[in-house]
Design an enzyme around this catalytic site. Structure first.
Site, PDB file in Angstrom:
ATOM      1  N   HIS A  10      56.273  86.831  47.338  1.00  0.00           N
ATOM      2  CA  HIS A  10      56.996  88.033  48.121  1.00  0.00           C
ATOM      3  C   HIS A  10      57.549  88.969  47.146  1.00  0.00           C
ATOM      4  O   HIS A  10      57.308  88.876  45.989  1.00  0.00           O
ATOM      5  CB  HIS A  10      58.386  87.602  48.745  1.00  0.00           C
ATOM      6  CG  HIS A  10      59.455  86.921  47.848  1.00  0.00           C
ATOM      7  ND1 HIS A  10      60.173  87.919  47.174  1.00  0.00           N
ATOM      8  CD2 HIS A  10      59.719  85.770  47.469  1.00  0.00           C
ATOM      9  CE1 HIS A  10      60.999  87.070  46.303  1.00  0.00           C
ATOM     10  NE2 HIS A  10      60.597  85.663  46.598  1.00  0.00           N
ATOM     11  N   GLU A  85      60.716  78.558  50.103  1.00  0.00           N
ATOM     12  CA  GLU A  85      61.223  78.327  48.627  1.00  0.00           C
ATOM     13  C   GLU A  85      61.934  77.001  48.408  1.00  0.00           C
ATOM     14  O   GLU A  85      62.338  76.594  49.189  1.00  0.00           O
ATOM     15  CB  GLU A  85      61.955  79.384  48.336  1.00  0.00           C
ATOM     16  CG  GLU A  85      62.245  79.398  46.639  1.00  0.00           C
ATOM     17  CD  GLU A  85      61.170  79.249  45.641  1.00  0.00           C
ATOM     18  OE1 GLU A  85      60.331  78.514  45.715  1.00  0.00           O
ATOM     19  OE2 GLU A  85      61.072  80.368  44.836  1.00  0.00           O
TER      20      GLU A  85
END
Length: 185
Positions: A10, A85
């Protein structure tokens, strides 16, 4: 055999810019983060993605990056929890530099292993390996810094101890095929 994969991290978030750990928490992309996602779109636009599946972490920062990076290139982006994550337990949202100073961590990588209630590298490795075993088509994966590194570590056949050594970065694209990684800019 795992098909060819494009792996993206990201774009920069407000918490990245502030030096805060995110883990399962989320922070919006900065203007720089959105520009990094547009750079990924330009890179991917040079590739034939017609047979590719697009998979993203369900976390907002990754899905927002995926929407920008894949705009006009793929029809649908599907979220997959395995791309989230690494869990940071009690340290999610905390200041990275302060935690390094308060603990025995030599760097930020140690924090991911030491976090109370965190996932740890062995569990992340198992999660990523199981996910990769399910991939049957060429794919674009949009994920996070540590998860991206772990996926690429597995795909290139390296041990967990090499996690610090594998390149990271925002605004770039990693292409992996037959155990070989290429960094696209």
């Amino acid at each position: 055999m795992i098909p060819p994969l494009y792996i993206l991290r990201h774009g920069e978030t407000e918490w990245n810019a502030q030096g805060r750990l995110q883990g399962s928490f989320d922070s919006p992309l900065t203007s720089r983060g959105r520009a990094q996602a547009r750079a990924q779109n330009r890179i991917l636009a040079q590739r034939d993605l017609s047979a590719s599946t697009a998979l993203s972490s369900p976390q907002g920062r990754a899905f927002q990056t995926a929407a920008i990076a894949l705009e006009g290139l793929v029809a649908d982006i599907v979220t997959h929890a395995a791309l989230r994550e690494i869990g940071l337990g009690d340290w999610a949202g905390q200041d990275r530099a302060a935690l390094i100073a308060e603990t025995n961590a030599q760097d930020a990588f140690d924090l991911y292993e030491l976090a109370p209630g965190g996932e740890g590298f062995a569990a992340l490795h198992a999660r990523c390996g199981a996910f990769l075993d399910q991939i049957t088509a060429p794919s674009v994966l949009v994920t996070h810094g540590i998860t991206s590194r772990m996926l690429r570590l597995i795909l290139t056949g390296q041990p967990i101890t090499a996690l610090r050594d594998i390149a990271g970065g925002q605004g770039i694209v990693f292409y992996l095929e037959n155990g070989i990684q290429h960094q696209l800019r």
